[in-house]
Design an enzyme around this catalytic site. Structure first.
Site, PDB file in Angstrom:
ATOM      1  N   ASP A  40       0.848  -1.205   0.000  1.00  0.00           N
ATOM      2  CA  ASP A  40       0.000   0.000   0.000  1.00  0.00           C
ATOM      3  C   ASP A  40       0.880   1.251   0.000  1.00  0.00           C
ATOM      4  O   ASP A  40       0.374   2.377  -0.025  1.00  0.00           O
ATOM      5  CB  ASP A  40      -1.023  -0.003   1.147  1.00  0.00           C
ATOM      6  CG  ASP A  40      -0.379  -0.068   2.509  1.00  0.00           C
ATOM      7  OD1 ASP A  40       0.859  -0.191   2.594  1.00  0.00           O
ATOM      8  OD2 ASP A  40      -1.126   0.002   3.520  1.00  0.00           O
ATOM      9  N   SER A  41       2.217   1.048  -0.037  1.00  0.00           N
ATOM     10  CA  SER A  41       3.138   2.159  -0.305  1.00  0.00           C
ATOM     11  C   SER A  41       2.853   2.739  -1.695  1.00  0.00           C
ATOM     12  O   SER A  41       3.366   3.809  -2.037  1.00  0.00           O
ATOM     13  CB  SER A  41       4.595   1.704  -0.203  1.00  0.00           C
ATOM     14  OG  SER A  41       4.796   0.512  -0.937  1.00  0.00           O
ATOM     15  N   ASP A  83      -1.169  -6.063  -0.227  1.00  0.00           N
ATOM     16  CA  ASP A  83      -1.609  -5.445   1.029  1.00  0.00           C
ATOM     17  C   ASP A  83      -3.114  -5.228   1.002  1.00  0.00           C
ATOM     18  O   ASP A  83      -3.654  -4.759  -0.017  1.00  0.00           O
ATOM     19  CB  ASP A  83      -0.960  -4.065   1.187  1.00  0.00           C
ATOM     20  CG  ASP A  83       0.342  -4.117   1.969  1.00  0.00           C
ATOM     21  OD1 ASP A  83       0.561  -5.083   2.715  1.00  0.00           O
ATOM     22  OD2 ASP A  83       1.143  -3.169   1.830  1.00  0.00           O
ATOM     23  N   LYS A 117      -1.389  -9.332   2.784  1.00  0.00           N
ATOM     24  CA  LYS A 117      -0.658  -8.864   3.965  1.00  0.00           C
ATOM     25  C   LYS A 117      -1.547  -7.890   4.732  1.00  0.00           C
ATOM     26  O   LYS A 117      -2.175  -7.017   4.137  1.00  0.00           O
ATOM     27  CB  LYS A 117       0.661  -8.197   3.572  1.00  0.00           C
ATOM     28  CG  LYS A 117       1.432  -7.650   4.779  1.00  0.00           C
ATOM     29  CD  LYS A 117       2.880  -7.361   4.449  1.00  0.00           C
ATOM     30  CE  LYS A 117       3.142  -6.060   3.724  1.00  0.00           C
ATOM     31  NZ  LYS A 117       2.683  -4.838   4.427  1.00  0.00           N
ATOM     32  N   GLU A 121      -1.633  -5.451   8.455  1.00  0.00           N
ATOM     33  CA  GLU A 121      -0.813  -4.878   9.525  1.00  0.00           C
ATOM     34  C   GLU A 121      -1.489  -5.066  10.886  1.00  0.00           C
ATOM     35  O   GLU A 121      -2.695  -4.893  11.008  1.00  0.00           O
ATOM     36  CB  GLU A 121      -0.609  -3.372   9.283  1.00  0.00           C
ATOM     37  CG  GLU A 121       0.204  -3.069   8.049  1.00  0.00           C
ATOM     38  CD  GLU A 121       0.458  -1.571   7.854  1.00  0.00           C
ATOM     39  OE1 GLU A 121       0.118  -0.770   8.740  1.00  0.00           O
ATOM     40  OE2 GLU A 121       1.008  -1.212   6.792  1.00  0.00           O
ATOM     41  N   GLU A 153       9.157  -4.455  10.424  1.00  0.00           N
ATOM     42  CA  GLU A 153       9.617  -3.181   9.861  1.00  0.00           C
ATOM     43  C   GLU A 153      10.213  -2.285  10.941  1.00  0.00           C
ATOM     44  O   GLU A 153       9.583  -2.009  11.971  1.00  0.00           O
ATOM     45  CB  GLU A 153       8.443  -2.464   9.149  1.00  0.00           C
ATOM     46  CG  GLU A 153       8.877  -1.130   8.545  1.00  0.00           C
ATOM     47  CD  GLU A 153       7.894  -0.559   7.523  1.00  0.00           C
ATOM     48  OE1 GLU A 153       6.934  -1.246   7.148  1.00  0.00           O
ATOM     49  OE2 GLU A 153       8.121   0.594   7.097  1.00  0.00           O
TER      50      GLU A 153
HETATM   51  O1  KIV Z   1       3.547  -1.118   1.626  1.00  0.00           O
HETATM   52  C1  KIV Z   1       4.698  -1.566   1.575  1.00  0.00           C
HETATM   53  O2  KIV Z   1       5.478  -1.280   0.661  1.00  0.00           O
HETATM   54  C2  KIV Z   1       5.135  -2.427   2.669  1.00  0.00           C
HETATM   55  C3  KIV Z   1       6.589  -2.778   2.720  1.00  0.00           C
HETATM   56  C4  KIV Z   1       7.379  -1.624   3.165  1.00  0.00           C
HETATM   57  C5  KIV Z   1       6.831  -3.977   3.572  1.00  0.00           C
HETATM   58  O3  KIV Z   1       4.368  -2.809   3.477  1.00  0.00           O
END
Ligand code: KIV
Length: 272
Positions: A52-53, A91, A121, A123, A190
């Protein structure tokens, strides 16, 4: 079988488990589109993460909070078309799983059905374990994410290293075990102290993937824009820049502008 017809063996969650057992490190990078996913896959990357980056590096938001499930599905649909070998993990974005297990499962099913990724994924620690169990019980593999969890940035108030204090480190260790017990197949760690990441990695039977968490995790992940040097304004110590694309792309764009303005481009050979 000729090399042209040789079947590509897909990396699975079982492959990652075997890699942890044999001590082979797991390589993971983010990607958000077809072209980069294809290049990383060709290079032999084990895991591609549609992080989600994307909210930061693709959409230009300050945090990961604004990106929507629909937008993440769009990125994931593009990535999956480029990845023939890598395990593709997406994510679940902020707001798509925190409310309750039913909403979490509904979001997970949308991502799996509409994008066709292989795993998700999420969090968080104990507070999301009921959702992790629910999603895993529907047959969907889940990767956890502990330490600096950017979806909680407003709770932390800062992007500095997490779990330096004893109480936060203890919570992180019990969160990691809780995620494993809930059925997670791996956990991202992280921005936490390397010694803590080592202890967590040794205490879990599932793999840990570190980012700013030292060299004793079972694998490493970086955001592609960071490791390729696309963003020259973000230089934390955990990033190793393998290229300086910012400089190279600016150079190429400037050369192109000059060539167009001077009439050098296109040449006769570049014309029909
Ligand atoms: O969103 C993302 O890019 C991440 C990584 C930094 C692990 O969660």
């Amino acid at each position: 079988m000729s090399s042209a017809t040789q079947e590509i063996k897909r990396v699975t969650t079982n492959t990652l488990q075997k890699m942890k057992s044999s001590g082979e490190k797991i390589s993971m990078l983010t990607a958000y589109d077809f072209s980069f996913a294809k290049i990383f896959d060709e290079a032999g990357l084990d895991v591609i993460l549609i992080g989600d980056s994307a909210s930061n590096v693709m959409a230009g938001h300050e945090t990961t909070l604004p990106i929507t499930l629909d937008q993440m599905i769009y990125h994931a649909q593009s990535v999956i078309r480029g990845a023939k070998r890598a395990l593709v993990v997406a994510d679940l974005p902020f707001g798509s799983y925190q409310s309750n297990e039913e909403i979490a499962l509904a979001s997970a099913i949308r991502m799996m059905k509409e994008a066709g990724v292989h795993a998700l994924k999420l969090e968080g620690g104990v507070e999301i374990c009921d959702s992790v169990k629910k999603i895993v019980s529907a047959g969907i593999p889940v990767m956890g994410h502990l330490g600096l969890t950017p979806q909680s940035i407003y709770k932390f108030g800062t992007y500095t290293v997490r779990a330096k204090a004893e109480t936060e480190a203890e919570k992180l260790k019990s969160d990691a075990l809780a995620l494993q017990d809930a059925g997670a197949f791996a956990v991202v760690l992280e921005k936490i102290p390397a010694a803590l990441a080592k202890e967590v990695s040794q205490s879990l039977h599932i793999p840990t993937i570190g980012i700013g968490a030292g060299n004793d995790c079972d694998g490493q992940v970086l955001v592609m824009h960071d490791m390729l040097g696309i963003n020259n304004e973000f230089n934390p110590r955990f990033v190793r820049k393998y290229l300086n694309l910012h400089e190279q792309i600016i150079g190429a764009a400037r050369q192109y502008i000059d060539d167009v303005k001077s009439g050098d481009f296109p040449s006769e050979k570049e014309s029909y």
